[in-house]
Design an enzyme around this catalytic site. Structure first.
Site, PDB file in Angstrom:
ATOM      1  N   HIS A 172       0.834  -1.201   0.000  1.00  0.00           N
ATOM      2  CA  HIS A 172       0.000   0.000   0.000  1.00  0.00           C
ATOM      3  C   HIS A 172       0.872   1.254   0.000  1.00  0.00           C
ATOM      4  O   HIS A 172       0.578   2.243  -0.686  1.00  0.00           O
ATOM      5  CB  HIS A 172      -0.920  -0.038   1.232  1.00  0.00           C
ATOM      6  CG  HIS A 172      -1.691   1.212   1.461  1.00  0.00           C
ATOM      7  ND1 HIS A 172      -1.319   2.150   2.399  1.00  0.00           N
ATOM      8  CD2 HIS A 172      -2.815   1.693   0.883  1.00  0.00           C
ATOM      9  CE1 HIS A 172      -2.178   3.145   2.399  1.00  0.00           C
ATOM     10  NE2 HIS A 172      -3.100   2.896   1.489  1.00  0.00           N
TER      11      HIS A 172
ATOM     12  N   GLU B 225       2.160   1.824  -3.426  1.00  0.00           N
ATOM     13  CA  GLU B 225       1.098   2.387  -4.275  1.00  0.00           C
ATOM     14  C   GLU B 225       1.055   3.908  -4.113  1.00  0.00           C
ATOM     15  O   GLU B 225       0.970   4.644  -5.108  1.00  0.00           O
ATOM     16  CB  GLU B 225      -0.253   1.757  -3.878  1.00  0.00           C
ATOM     17  CG  GLU B 225      -1.452   2.378  -4.573  1.00  0.00           C
ATOM     18  CD  GLU B 225      -2.657   2.454  -3.655  1.00  0.00           C
ATOM     19  OE1 GLU B 225      -2.998   1.442  -3.030  1.00  0.00           O
ATOM     20  OE2 GLU B 225      -3.241   3.551  -3.544  1.00  0.00           O
ATOM     21  N   HIS B 226       1.095   4.379  -2.877  1.00  0.00           N
ATOM     22  CA  HIS B 226       1.082   5.827  -2.639  1.00  0.00           C
ATOM     23  C   HIS B 226       2.246   6.515  -3.333  1.00  0.00           C
ATOM     24  O   HIS B 226       2.088   7.563  -3.969  1.00  0.00           O
ATOM     25  CB  HIS B 226       1.170   6.099  -1.131  1.00  0.00           C
ATOM     26  CG  HIS B 226      -0.157   6.176  -0.457  1.00  0.00           C
ATOM     27  ND1 HIS B 226      -0.528   7.233   0.334  1.00  0.00           N
ATOM     28  CD2 HIS B 226      -1.198   5.325  -0.448  1.00  0.00           C
ATOM     29  CE1 HIS B 226      -1.740   7.021   0.819  1.00  0.00           C
ATOM     30  NE2 HIS B 226      -2.166   5.860   0.364  1.00  0.00           N
TER      31      HIS B 226
ATOM     32  N   GLU C 139      -3.667   8.272   7.863  1.00  0.00           N
ATOM     33  CA  GLU C 139      -4.695   7.434   7.224  1.00  0.00           C
ATOM     34  C   GLU C 139      -5.045   6.248   8.122  1.00  0.00           C
ATOM     35  O   GLU C 139      -6.216   5.900   8.294  1.00  0.00           O
ATOM     36  CB  GLU C 139      -4.172   6.949   5.869  1.00  0.00           C
ATOM     37  CG  GLU C 139      -5.184   6.222   5.018  1.00  0.00           C
ATOM     38  CD  GLU C 139      -4.600   5.796   3.672  1.00  0.00           C
ATOM     39  OE1 GLU C 139      -4.945   4.704   3.201  1.00  0.00           O
ATOM     40  OE2 GLU C 139      -3.783   6.555   3.103  1.00  0.00           O
TER      41      GLU C 139
END
Length: 427
Positions: A65, A68-69, A140
């Protein structure tokens, strides 16, 4: 390039594998102005232990993840701004087993396609940008931890699973994120973003031959390493659950309960898993769907309302069923789900007539969904990576029998492997 026709549903798919190993699928939708593209790597949150050409690596939770960012950030700025400049909507997501980058557009298609491929293929990480991202993702993670539905979901998974990383937040933890370095990111990008581990899917009205040539030319210009031999190392997971009952308190107005029925870790072939997945979808809808007698019974007893939901999740490494509802009568709700699940077994409840109705409904929904480029691209990717073919789904559905439905329901809905997680307002 190979063309595959599906005359029953009037669809055609063009498949090509570039010399560097990248699989490309072009799904023709004549007359469509919108074009939708997904660029996906077979790399998700569960891939934190792996071997490359025999050498073992362990990386921090949440790194897929995190990667991905970071792929949207380049030395000269945020790539999102360029997609907007070229009239496209872009996004990305990470799941347990894949990371997808996507865009849709009605203009400047070639510019957007080139932008997507370059963005995904060219990493840019520095210690400074990685450190900055740690702060962003930690915010987040905190936001998700404050979300009652999210908290309830992962607590339920933690009650079911001993070892599998499915129980770990896809974004990782504040602790694991802080361990990620630019070296980790380069390692995972070099390994899992190799073209031989990726698939590019394009849906729309295309001039196919020139499009394939353009992609081939682009891929031919890349300087990539030899194909790595990737071995994923998932831990063994017993079917036994960790903790049958748990109560959480949060700042919520209503009490919500989630039940999980854990199935055993099953490494059977993709076709067998697809049959079980579809059979369970039919079975659960027959028993608990809005048209069923048991749904009305639960409503009349005041044990469920419109918040009631259920799902069967079937992945290569795990499978389970989840129920959720807002109710103050948590004990009665749990007992009724358990009672109904036992009552329908071997009782003649599952009938060919009910299955026929279910099949008609699902085929109708499926055919309607084929009008959506977004649905086609995302589902074609999912089925392809799982070892299925989205366009062969009607054939598989047609072959499912009432014995399949009853057999899988009995096997999966075993209350010995059921967990209950209750989320209620602070006392």
């Amino acid at each position: 390039m190979k063309r595959i026709d599906y005359p029953e549903i009037d669809e055609s798919v063009y498949r090509h594998q570039c010399d560097n190993g990248l699989d490309v699928f072009v799904i023709q939708k004549p007359g469509y102005s919108k074009k939708f593209v997904t660029y996906t790597t077979k790399y998700g949150s569960m891939d934190d232990h792996f071997r490359i050409d025999g050498e073992a690596f362990n990386v921090p939770d949440g790194i897929a993840h995190f990667l991905e960012h970071k792929m949207f950030e380049k030395e000269d700025g945020d790539v999102f701004n360029l997609f907007s400049k070229y009239g496209a909507n872009a996004n990305a997501f990470t799941s347990y087993d894949r990371t997808s980058y996507l865009f849709s557009t009605t203009e400047s298609f070639e510019k957007n396609l080139s932008l997507l491929m370059n963005m995904v293929e060219q990493p840019y990480f520095t210690d400074e940008t990685v450190a900055r991202e740690v702060g962003i993702i930690n915010e987040e993670i905190k936001m998700y931890q404050d979300n009652p539905g999210y908290k309830l979901y992962f607590e339920t998974l933690n009650q079911m699973y001993h070892n599998l990383p499915v129980k770990t937040d896809i974004a990782g933890t504040e602790s694991s994120i802080s361990e990620i370095t630019s070296d980790h990111l380069f390692l995972c990008h070099r390994t899992f973003y190799h073209p031989s581990n990726m698939v590019l899917i394009l849906v729309g009205d295309f001039d196919v031959e020139p499009l394939m040539q353009y992609i081939d030319q682009h891929q031919g210009g890349r300087d990539v390493d030899a194909r790595p031999e990737i071995e994923r190392a998932l831990p063994e997971e017993p079917r036994d659950i960790v903790k049958p009952h748990n109560v959480l308190e949060m700042d919520v107005e209503e009490t919500r309960v989630m039940l999980g029925f854990k199935h055993h870790q099953d490494r059977t072939d993709a076709s067998a898993r697809l049959v079980r997945d579809l059979s369970m979808m039919f079975a659960l809808d027959m028993v608990f769907g809005e048209q069923s007698e048991y749904y009305y019974e639960l409503m009349e007893k005041g044990l469920i309302d419109d918040s009631f939901s259920f799902s069967h999740i079937e992945e290569a490494a795990f499978s389970h069923v989840l129920f959720a509802a807002n109710t103050e009568e948590t004990e009665a709700f749990t007992e009724e789900i358990r009672r109904i699940s036992e009552a329908v077994k071997d009782s003649g409840f599952f009938t060919q007539e009910k299955l026929t109705v279910q099949k008609r409904e699902i085929i109708g929904d499926y055919l309607s969904s084929l009008n959506s480029p977004e649905y086609i691209a995302n589902q074609y990717t999912k089925y392809y990576l799982d070892g299925y073919d989205l366009y062969r789904l009607p054939e598989v559905i047609d072959e499912i029998t009432i014995n399949d439905v009853e057999k899988h329901f009995i096997d999966v809905m075993d209350s010995r492997y059921m967990v209950e997680c209750i989320l209620k307002p602070h006392a």
